[in-house]
Scaffold this active site. Structure first.
Site, PDB file in Angstrom:
ATOM      1  N   GLU A 203      41.837  33.742  16.980  1.00  0.00           N
ATOM      2  CA  GLU A 203      42.451  35.127  16.688  1.00  0.00           C
ATOM      3  C   GLU A 203      41.461  36.252  16.280  1.00  0.00           C
ATOM      4  O   GLU A 203      41.186  36.914  16.628  1.00  0.00           O
ATOM      5  CB  GLU A 203      43.966  34.621  16.696  1.00  0.00           C
ATOM      6  CG  GLU A 203      44.685  34.383  16.997  1.00  0.00           C
ATOM      7  CD  GLU A 203      45.524  35.281  18.795  1.00  0.00           C
ATOM      8  OE1 GLU A 203      44.740  36.151  18.965  1.00  0.00           O
ATOM      9  OE2 GLU A 203      46.017  34.548  19.373  1.00  0.00           O
ATOM     10  N   ARG A 207      39.560  39.364  17.897  1.00  0.00           N
ATOM     11  CA  ARG A 207      39.680  40.145  17.382  1.00  0.00           C
ATOM     12  C   ARG A 207      38.711  40.935  16.344  1.00  0.00           C
ATOM     13  O   ARG A 207      38.490  42.080  16.602  1.00  0.00           O
ATOM     14  CB  ARG A 207      40.993  39.948  17.063  1.00  0.00           C
ATOM     15  CG  ARG A 207      42.196  40.122  18.176  1.00  0.00           C
ATOM     16  CD  ARG A 207      43.536  40.429  17.701  1.00  0.00           C
ATOM     17  NE  ARG A 207      44.305  39.331  18.622  1.00  0.00           N
ATOM     18  CZ  ARG A 207      45.156  39.244  18.846  1.00  0.00           C
ATOM     19  NH1 ARG A 207      45.772  41.023  18.290  1.00  0.00           N
ATOM     20  NH2 ARG A 207      46.556  38.240  19.454  1.00  0.00           N
ATOM     21  N   ASP A 335      43.097  30.090  29.939  1.00  0.00           N
ATOM     22  CA  ASP A 335      42.920  31.346  30.895  1.00  0.00           C
ATOM     23  C   ASP A 335      40.768  31.732  31.095  1.00  0.00           C
ATOM     24  O   ASP A 335      40.366  31.620  30.910  1.00  0.00           O
ATOM     25  CB  ASP A 335      43.632  32.811  29.687  1.00  0.00           C
ATOM     26  CG  ASP A 335      43.915  32.605  28.666  1.00  0.00           C
ATOM     27  OD1 ASP A 335      43.474  31.331  27.949  1.00  0.00           O
ATOM     28  OD2 ASP A 335      44.576  33.458  28.342  1.00  0.00           O
ATOM     29  N   GLU A 471      45.698  42.863  30.526  1.00  0.00           N
ATOM     30  CA  GLU A 471      44.532  42.149  31.433  1.00  0.00           C
ATOM     31  C   GLU A 471      45.020  43.096  33.069  1.00  0.00           C
ATOM     32  O   GLU A 471      43.507  42.953  33.436  1.00  0.00           O
ATOM     33  CB  GLU A 471      45.215  41.226  31.698  1.00  0.00           C
ATOM     34  CG  GLU A 471      45.399  40.165  30.776  1.00  0.00           C
ATOM     35  CD  GLU A 471      45.798  39.928  29.697  1.00  0.00           C
ATOM     36  OE1 GLU A 471      47.229  40.787  30.549  1.00  0.00           O
ATOM     37  OE2 GLU A 471      45.398  39.668  28.166  1.00  0.00           O
TER      38      GLU A 471
HETATM   39  C1  DMJ Z   1      44.433  39.195  23.601  1.00  0.00           C
HETATM   40  O1  DMJ Z   1      44.148  39.011  22.903  1.00  0.00           O
HETATM   41  C2  DMJ Z   1      43.164  38.880  24.615  1.00  0.00           C
HETATM   42  O2  DMJ Z   1      42.876  39.151  25.800  1.00  0.00           O
HETATM   43  C3  DMJ Z   1      42.936  37.720  24.975  1.00  0.00           C
HETATM   44  O3  DMJ Z   1      41.758  36.651  25.189  1.00  0.00           O
HETATM   45  C4  DMJ Z   1      43.987  37.258  25.684  1.00  0.00           C
HETATM   46  N1  DMJ Z   1      45.671  37.761  25.305  1.00  0.00           N
HETATM   47  C5  DMJ Z   1      45.869  38.822  24.422  1.00  0.00           C
HETATM   48  C6  DMJ Z   1      45.810  40.493  25.337  1.00  0.00           C
HETATM   49  O4  DMJ Z   1      47.096  40.340  26.201  1.00  0.00           O
END
Ligand code: DMJ
Length: 570
Positions: A203, A207, A335, A471
Site C-alpha cells: 500500500e 500510493r 489482481d 477500476e
Molecule cells: C487502489 O489502491 C489500487 O488501484 C489497487 O491496486 C487496487 N485497489 C485500489 C483502488 O480500488
C-alpha cells in the site's frame, strides 16, 4: 503544381516543428542531467509559492478479521446487452506481434501549468470535483492520511499524509497550480518517514512511493526524489526473508519486517505489485538495490508452478511457496499480479520475455477457467476458482482494471482477441453501474448463470457498498484512448454524474456509500479513500481530454494507483 507546392510546404513545416521539439527535449534532458531543476513550466521562481472488499472462501475466511483501514483487502478487510458495442470499434489495423502504439504521439516536455492550456467542459467539471474534495480535506484533515467528510475528522494509517502524496500528480496533470503548491510545500516541510509505525509494503509503495516518483517525473523537482529515496530505503528490510519474497509489513523506523498480524502469508498481488516503483527508484537514483530486490521476487514467482498461468492469492515469505489451496481471482489479493506482468514488460521496453510469457499464459488461463457469460444478456465476466478449484461466478469491482490492461496489451502488440475480450468486459463493468438504481457499482457482484432469470447481476447485502473505486473509469480511459469510441466517454460521464449525485456532501467533500441499491438512502460511510483523488478523478479527467500529448502511453505506464512512470526503452 499548386498541390505539390502545398505538400512541400507542409513537409517543411513538419520538419521544422520536429526539430524545435527535438531541441527542447535535448535542452531539457541536458538540464536534468546537470540537475538544474524542473522542466519547462515548473521552474523555480515561475510561481509565487511554492479497499478492496473481498469475500474469501471458507478455508481462508477464518483467518481474517475485518478492518476498514485496508480497502484493498490486502490486510484485514474482507470485503441490456447491446451488441452494437463490438461492431463500433474503430481499431487501427494490427496483427499479433505488431508492437507500435499507433494512436499516441508524444513529443517534448509538457507544461502542465501553462495558462493557455485548454480544458473541455467535462474536464472542468472533474477539476471542480477535485478542488472541492481538496478544499475540505485541507480544511479538516490536512497532513493526515485519511479524511472523514461527515464527522469532518481524520485518521492515520501510516502517518505520512497519504491523501496528499497520493494526489500530487493528479493536481499536476489537472493543471491545478494552487493545490499542487500546497502539496509540494507540505512534502518539503512536513513529510517525514521517520515514524515508529508498521506499514504495509504494497500500500505504501503504490500510493506514497508511486505518488512521489510520479510527482518527480512530472516536475523534475528533487524534493520528491529525495523523499522517495528515503522511503525506499526504509522499505528494503521487507526483502530480508528466507525466500527473498518480501514480508507484508515493516516498521519505518526500526526496519523490523514481519508477516501480517492476521496470518502467515503475504498476498500474491502485494509482493508482485511493487516492481514498477522500485525499478523506477533505482533508475532515477542510480542505486541498483531497489530494482534488484524486486527482480528477485518477480523471477522467483515466475519459476513457481501455476495453474495455466493463474496464481493462488497467498504466498509465504519464509518458504517462498504459494498456498496451493488458496483462491484464484483477478479481484482482491490477485489482481495486480497480472497487471504488473504486462506493465513491467512495457516499462522495460518489452525486453523481458518471461514477463510477457507469464502474462500471455495467464490470459490463456483466464480463457480456460474463469471467463464466462451471464444469463440472460450474455455479459462476459471473470469469475474465481475457490480453493483453486471450484468456479464461482463472483466478480469484484476490482477486476474492472482488466479491460484497460488487456487493451494496453493489445496496443503493445499482443493478440487481437485480448482486445475483443477487453471490449466485452468494459461493457460488463459499465453495466455494473448502469443496472443499479443509483447508477453506481457495488463492490462485488455475482453473475446469474441460470437461464430464465431476468437479472444478470446479483448483489448481496454485504457487497452493496461503493468505495469510489477507479477500476471501471480507468478501463474506460484506456478504451477511449485506443478506440476514440465516444460511448466510453458517455459511460464515464454517467458514472461521474452518479458520483456527484450520491457521494458528494455539501460543505464536506466526497464519501464512500453503503448501498448502491438504495437511491433514497445510500448511507454515507464517512470516508474518502485517497484513491478517489489519486485515480478515479485522474482517469476521468484523462478520459475527457482531447490532448494526445497528455501522458502519452508510449512514454508512460501507470502504476496500480494511477501514478504515471516513464517507460525505459533503452
Ligand atoms: C487502489 O489502491 C489500487 O488501484 C489497487 O491496486 C487496487 N485497489 C485500489 C483502488 O480500488
Amino acid at each position: 503544381m499548386e498541390q505539390e507546392k502545398r505538400v512541400y510546404i507542409q513537409k517543411m513545416k513538419q520538419k521544422l516543428a520536429q526539430q524545435q521539439v527535438g531541441d527542447i527535449v535535448k535542452k531539457n534532458k541536458e538540464a536534468i542531467r546537470k540537475k538544474k531543476g524542473p522542466p519547462l513550466g515548473i521552474r523555480e521562481g515561475k510561481f509565487d509559492r511554492g479497499v478492496d472488499g473481498d469475500q474469501l472462501p471458507p478455508e481462508e475466511k477464518g483467518q481474517l478479521v475485518r478492518d476498514e483501514r485496508f480497502p484493498n483487502g490486502n490486510e484485514d478487510e474482507d470485503n441490456d446487452r447491446d451488441d452494437s458495442v463490438d461492431g463500433n470499434l474503430n481499431l487501427p489495423p494490427k496483427s499479433a506481434g505488431d508492437d507500435v502504439i499507433v494512436d499516441q504521439t508524444s513529443s517534448g516536455p509538457y507544461d502542465y501549468f501553462d495558462p493557455k492550456r485548454q480544458y473541455t467542459e467535462k474536464q472542468k467539471a472533474v477539476q471542480d470535483a477535485f478542488k472541492f474534495a481538496w478544499k475540505y480535506y485541507k480544511q479538516y484533515a490536512w497532513g493526515h492520511d485519511e479524511y472523514h467528510p461527515i464527522s469532518k475528522s481524520h485518521s492515520e494509517w501510516f502517518g505520512v499524509g497519504l491523501t496528499i502524496v497520493d494526489s500530487i500528480d493528479t493536481a499536476i496533470i489537472m493543471g491545478l497550480k494552487d493545490e499542487y503548491l500546497d502539496a509540494r510545500e507540505w512534502v518539503d516541510k512536513s513529510l517525514t518517514f521517520d515514524k515508529d509505525k508498521d506499514v504495509n509494503l504494497f500500500e505504501i509503495t503504490i500510493r506514497a512511493l508511486g505518488g512521489l516518483l510520479s510527482a518527480y517525473h512530472l516536475t523534475n523537482d528533487e524534493v520528491f526524489k529525495n523523499k522517495a529515496k528515503d522511503l525506499g530505503d526504509r522499505l528494503l528490510p521487507c526483502f530480508k526473508s528466507p525466500s527473498n519474497v518480501p514480508f507484508s509489513d515493516v516498521n519505518l523506523k526500526t526496519g523490523h519486517a514481519h508477516a501480517p498480524r492476521w496470518g502467515p502469508d503475504s498476498s500474491t498481488s502485494e509482493v508482485t505489485t511493487i516492481q514498477l516503483e522500485f525499478r523506477d527508484l533505482s533508475r532515477i537514483t542510480n542505486d541498483n538495490r531497489y530494482e534488484h530486490a524486486v527482480n528477485v521476487v518477480s523471477e522467483h514467482v515466475h519459476n513457481l508452478p501455476k495453474k495455466d498461468g493463474l496464481v493462488p492469492i497467498f504466498i509465504n515469505a519464509n518458504t517462498g511457496s504459494f498456498r496451493s489451496s488458496a483462491t484464484i481471482t483477478f479481484g482482491a489479493r490477485g489482481d495486480s499480479y497480472y497487471e504488473y506482468l504486462l506493465k513491467q514488460w512495457v516499462q522495460t521496453g518489452k525486453k523481458k520475455d518471461y514477463l510477457k510469457k507469464d502474462y500471455l499464459d495467464a490470459i490463456e488461463g483466464v480463457k480456460n477457467h474463469l471467463l464466462k457469460e451471464s444469463e440472460p444478456n450474455k455479459l462476459l465476466y471473470i469469475g474465481e476458482l475457490l480453493g483453486g478449484r471450484t468456479f464461482s461466478p463472483k466478480m469484484d469491482h476490482l477486476v474492472c482494471f482488466m479491460p484497460g490492461t488487456m487493451a494496453l496489451g493489445y496496443q503493445n502488440g499482443l493478440p487481437k482477441d485480448h482486445m475483443d475480450i477487453a471490449t466485452k468486459l468494459a461493457r460488463t463493468c459499465y453495466e455494473m453501474y448502469n443496472k443499479m438504481p443509483t447508477k453506481l457499482s457495488p463492490e462485488i457482484v455475482y453473475f446469474n448463470q441460470a437461464p430464465g432469470s431476468s437479472d444478470d447481476l446479483i448483489v448481496k447485502p454485504l457487497d452493496s457498498h461503493n468505495l469510489l473505486r477507479p477500476e471501471t473509469v480507468e478501463s474506460l480511459f484506456y478504451m477511449y484512448r485506443f478506440t476514440k469510441d465516444k460511448k466510453y466517454r458517455d459511460w464515464g460521464w454517467q458514472i461521474f454524474m452518479a458520483f456527484m449525485k450520491y457521494t458528494k456532501i455539501e460543505g464536506g467533500g466526497f464519501s464512500s456509500i453503503n448501498n448502491v441499491k438504495s437511491p433514497g438512502n445510500p448511507g454515507f460511510k464517512d470516508k474518502l479513500e485517497s484513491f478517489f483523488l489519486a485515480e478515479t478523478l485522474k482517469y476521468l479527467f484523462l478520459l475527457f481530454s482531447d490532448d494526445p500529448q497528455l501522458i502519452p502511453l508510449d512514454k508512460y505506464v501507470f502504476n496500480s494507483e494511477a501514478h504515471p512512470m516513464p517507460i525505459y526503452n533503452e
